[in-house]
Write an enzyme that holds these catalytic residues in place. Structure first.
Site, short mmCIF file in Angstrom:
data_model
loop_
_atom_site.label_atom_id
_atom_site.label_comp_id
_atom_site.label_asym_id
_atom_site.label_seq_id
_atom_site.Cartn_x
_atom_site.Cartn_y
_atom_site.Cartn_z
N HIS A 112 -8.23 -4.92 -0.39
CA HIS A 112 -6.66 -4.12 0.04
C HIS A 112 -6.22 -4.87 1.06
O HIS A 112 -4.85 -4.94 1.22
CB HIS A 112 -6.93 -2.91 -0.03
CG HIS A 112 -5.76 -2.02 -0.05
ND1 HIS A 112 -5.03 -2.16 -0.98
CD2 HIS A 112 -5.31 -1.24 1.02
CE1 HIS A 112 -3.84 -1.25 -0.67
NE2 HIS A 112 -3.94 -0.84 0.80
N ASP A 113 -6.91 -5.14 1.91
CA ASP A 113 -6.45 -6.01 3.15
C ASP A 113 -5.55 -7.15 2.93
O ASP A 113 -4.85 -7.57 3.77
CB ASP A 113 -7.28 -6.17 4.23
CG ASP A 113 -7.74 -4.95 5.21
OD1 ASP A 113 -6.88 -4.03 4.99
OD2 ASP A 113 -8.60 -5.25 6.08
N ARG A 151 -12.01 6.35 9.85
CA ARG A 151 -11.51 4.82 9.77
C ARG A 151 -12.72 4.28 9.52
O ARG A 151 -12.43 3.00 8.60
CB ARG A 151 -11.39 4.73 11.25
CG ARG A 151 -10.96 3.23 11.59
CD ARG A 151 -9.53 2.94 10.83
NE ARG A 151 -8.93 1.74 11.09
CZ ARG A 151 -7.79 1.34 10.61
NH1 ARG A 151 -7.12 1.98 9.82
NH2 ARG A 151 -7.22 -0.04 10.87
N ASP A 179 -8.74 -6.18 -4.79
CA ASP A 179 -8.53 -5.10 -4.21
C ASP A 179 -9.00 -3.93 -5.12
O ASP A 179 -8.61 -3.91 -6.27
CB ASP A 179 -6.89 -4.90 -4.42
CG ASP A 179 -6.38 -3.55 -3.44
OD1 ASP A 179 -7.00 -2.74 -3.46
OD2 ASP A 179 -5.08 -3.50 -3.19
N SER A 227 0.78 -1.14 -0.01
CA SER A 227 0.03 0.02 0.02
C SER A 227 0.92 1.30 -0.15
O SER A 227 1.82 1.53 -0.89
CB SER A 227 -1.18 -0.11 1.19
OG SER A 227 -1.98 0.87 1.19
#
Lengths: 383, 383
Positions: free
Chosen positions: B356-357, B227, B323, B157
Site C-alpha cells: 500500500h505504501d 501504528r 497492495d 488511500s
C-alpha cells in the site's frame, strides 16, 4: 453437547498426565527440572503397537482433540469433525495420542506452573521452549507408552511444524508425516504479527513483567487484542466478507460513535474476551516465540532439502487456497524440498474459503484426501 | 534536510490557517461551531484560476505534502518525490493546495482542539466526521480561495476516497479525479484491523475515556500498537521479506528471551513509538471510523455505478500490484462502475513491491502515468 453422544464420536474421554522426573535439556541451553505432559488417547493400541498416530496441536490448541470430557460439555475436541470411529482419522483402525505441549497452559508444564525452586509460578523465568523441544518430549511420551514407531505423525499449522521436526530428529520413529497448513519457517510478516501480539500483552499494565499471577490479575486487554489480531489472520478476506460483509449489528444505522457498528467488530470483541478466560498470556508469548524461531533449514545454510535429507517418512502435505497466514506457496516450498531429496511425497492443495482455519473444518475434499491417505497407512500397518 | 534545498523541491513552505466561523452541519447530524483548516500551497494560481489542484491526504498524513518548513527539517513533505518544479505534479504548471482534514491533529480542528463551550479539549465529545464532511470543508476552502473549479482533485488511500466523494458531491467543481490505491468501501477485514487498532487505544488505561489531555498523559501503548498493526498492512509480505527477511538484529544469535530478535521487530517497535510523538490517539479513532463508514454506493442499494452516475469528472484510477490493504481488485471495482455509467476513465495497475505504501513512492511507471495524465490536464486548462 447433544443430549446423546453421536455414534461417530469417540464419546467421553479422560485426559491423563505423566510426569517425567529426569531434567530436560532444552534447545535454549537451559534445563527444565522434570516436566508433566497432559494427553488424551482415542482408539486402541494393537498388540504389535504398530497403529499409533501422534497428533500435534497448534498455538491455542490442546490435548483435547476429540470427544467430550463430561456430558455437560458445550463443545467437543478441536478435531472432532475429522477424528472418530469411521472418520478420516479412524479410531476403529488407529490409536491416536494428542499431548498438550510444554510452555502451554492446559495441563502440561508451562509458565503458569509452579517453579519447584521458588514455589511460585515460573512466569517469564520459564525457559524458552522450541518445536524441537516439543518433539523431544513427545518422544519421551512414546517411550513411556512403549511405542517405538508411529504409523504417522499428523499436525496442522504449528502442529505441522512439529511433524516436520519429527521426521528430522527421529527419522526411524515414524512411517508417515502429515503436514497440514504449515510452513518451514515464518515470514517477516508472520513474525511481525506475532511481535504485535506480544507487545500488546507485555505492555498491558496488568502484565507485571509476567508475574501477574501474584497480583491476582491478568493482562486481559493485551491477550484479548492478541487474539483479535490472530483471528483476522486465521480467516481469509473472502471468508470475512461472506461471514460479516459490511453488515451492521442488528441491521442498525451507524452509531457515529465508538461502540460496535459492524458485526465483525462484535465478533472480534467476543473472540478476544472469551479467549482470555481459557488461555494464559505467558503461554501465548512462549508459543509465538517458538513459532518465530522454527526454521530447520537454518542449520543447513537455508537449504530445506538438506534439512529433509536424513528423513525416512513418507509425506502428505496439505494446504488451503485461501490461507494467507501459511499460504499454499509455503507448502509448495516444503514439497519442492522433499522432491529435491527424493522423498515420497503427496501434495493436495484444497480449494477452501475459510483461510487458515480450514485445517480444522470438515471440508469434503480435505476429508477425502486425509481419509484415503490414512486408509493406505492402515493397510500398510495391517489394521 | 540537505545543506542546500534541491532544485526540484518547492523549497521552504509556510502552512496557513483559515477559520470558518459559520456552524458546520455534519453528516452525523451534529454541528461543529466553526472550524479551522490548516493548509499549504505550492506553485502559483493563474489569472483564470484554472490551474488549481487539490491534494487529499491519508490517515496519518497532513497538509505538508512537499518542501520544508525550516532549514533544519530532517524530512520534506510526504509527496516530495512526486510534487515540485518539473515533477509529475508540476508546480511550474499547477497551483496545489493540501489541507489537513478536520478530526486530525495537525492544525485543523479536531478532538485535541479546544471545545469553545467548555474551554477544554473536545476528546470524544468531538462530533464524528466523515469523508463527506471533509469534502464539504475543502469546498469551503475553495470558496475562500476563489477557486470555482479544480483542474483536478488527487489523493491516495483515504485521500482517494475524498476524491471520489468530490466527484459525487460537487460534480461541476472538478475537471479530473485522480484516485490512487483506494477502495469504494472497506472490506470486513479492513474494518477488523481498524477495530483492533481502536481497541488497543481505548483499552489503554492511559486513555481515560479520551480525556487523557487533562491527565497529562496519552495512550502511548495503544497508539503504538495501532501504528504497528497499520504498518504490517501498509507493507506487502514480499516487501517485508525483501526489507527484513528473517534477519536477526545485528546478525546476533537468538536471544531465547522476549527482547528483539528479528530486525522486523525492531522496525515495528520504532515505528510505533515514534508515531506516538507526532499523532493524537483520538484523531486515530475518528479517522479510522471515517474510513469504516465510507461507502457511497450504500445510498444506491450497493450499486456503485449509480453513485457515480451524476459525476462529470474524467477519472484516472491507479492501483499497485502488491497492495493488499486496498488491492487492485478494489480499484477495478471502481473502474468497472465508472465504465458502467460511461465515465471517461483511465486505469493503471502498477507493478510494485512495496504494498500500500507504493502510492508514496517514486516508482518510475507510476511517476510516468501521473506525469503524462497531468501533462494533458495542463494542456486542457492552458498552462
Amino acid at each position: 453437547m447433544p443430549a446423546k453422544i453421536p455414534a461417530d464420536s469417540v464419546g467421553l474421554v479422560t485426559p491423563q498426565t505423566v510426569f517425567f522426573s529426569a531434567p530436560l535439556k532444552l534447545e535454549c541451553g537451559r534445563e527444565l527440572p522434570g516436566y508433566s505432559l497432559t494427553y488424551e488417547t482415542y482408539g486402541t493400541l494393537n498388540a504389535q503397537r504398530s497403529n499409533a498416530i501422534l497428533l500435534c496441536h497448534a498455538l491455542s490448541g490442546d490435548h483435547h482433540a476429540a470427544g467430550y470430557h463430561t456430558m455437560d460439555d458445550r463443545k467437543p475436541g478441536w478435531w472432532e469433525h475429522l477424528l472418530g470411529p469411521g472418520k478420516a482419522m479412524n479410531t476403529n483402525k488407529f490409536f491416536f495420542i494428542c499431548a498438550n505441549f510444554i510452555g502451554s497452559c492446559k495441563g502440561s508444564t508451562g509458565p503458569a506452573s509452579i517453579n519447584p525452586e521458588t514455589g511460585t509460578p515460573w512466569g517469564l523465568d520459564f525457559p524458552m521452549v522450541t518445536v524441537r523441544d516439543w518433539v523431544r518430549t513427545q518422544a519421551d511420551l512414546a517411550d513411556h507408552l512403549g511405542i517405538a514407531q508411529w504409523a504417522a505423525v499428523v499436525g496442522g499449522s504449528l502442529g505441522g511444524m512439529q511433524v516436520m521436526q519429527w521426521t528430522m530428529d527421529y527419522p526411524e520413529r515414524l512411517r508417515h508425516a502429515v503436514v497440514i497448513a504449515a510452513a518451514s519457517k515464518l515470514t517477516a510478516q508472520n513474525i511481525a504479527f506475532n511481535e504485535v501480539c506480544r507487545q500488546a500483552i507485555m505492555t498491558d499494565p496488568d502484565f507485571h513483567g509476567g508475574r501477574y499471577y501474584a497480583h491476582n490479575t491478568k493482562p486481559r486487554r493485551g491477550l484479548s487484542l492478541a487474539r483479535m489480531i490472530g483471528h483476522i489472520t486465521y480467516l481469509s478476506d473472502n471468508a470475512m466478507r461472506t461471514k460479516f460483509g459490511r453488515d451492521t449489528r442488528g441491521g442498525k444505522a451507524f452509531s457515529f460513535g465508538f461502540d460496535v457498528d459492524f458485526e465483525v467488530e462484535s465478533y472480534l470483541r467476543y473472540q478476544g474476551s472469551s479467549f482470555v478466560e481459557r488461555f494464559d498470556a505467558n503461554s501465548y508469548l512462549y508459543i509465538t516465540k517458538a513459532l518465530d524461531y522454527f526454521d530447520p533449514a537454518n542449520a543447513f545454510g537455508g537449504n530445506l532439502a538438506e534439512a529433509f535429507a536424513s528423513t525416512q517418512a513418507a509425506f502428505l502435505v496439505i494446504s488451503f487456497s485461501s490461507d494467507w497466514r501459511f499460504s499454499p506457496e509455503r507448502s509448495r516450498e516444503i514439497v519442492q524440498a522433499l522432491y529435491t531429496c527424493n522423498r515420497d511425497v503427496s501434495y493436495a492443495e484444497i480449494e477452501a474459503e475459510h483461510g487458515h482455519d480450514s485445517f480444522l473444518m470438515p471440508i469434503p475434499q480435505y476429508v477425502a484426501v486425509l481419509s484415503a491417505y490414512l486408509g493406505r497407512v492402515a493397510e500398510e500397518v495391517g489394521v
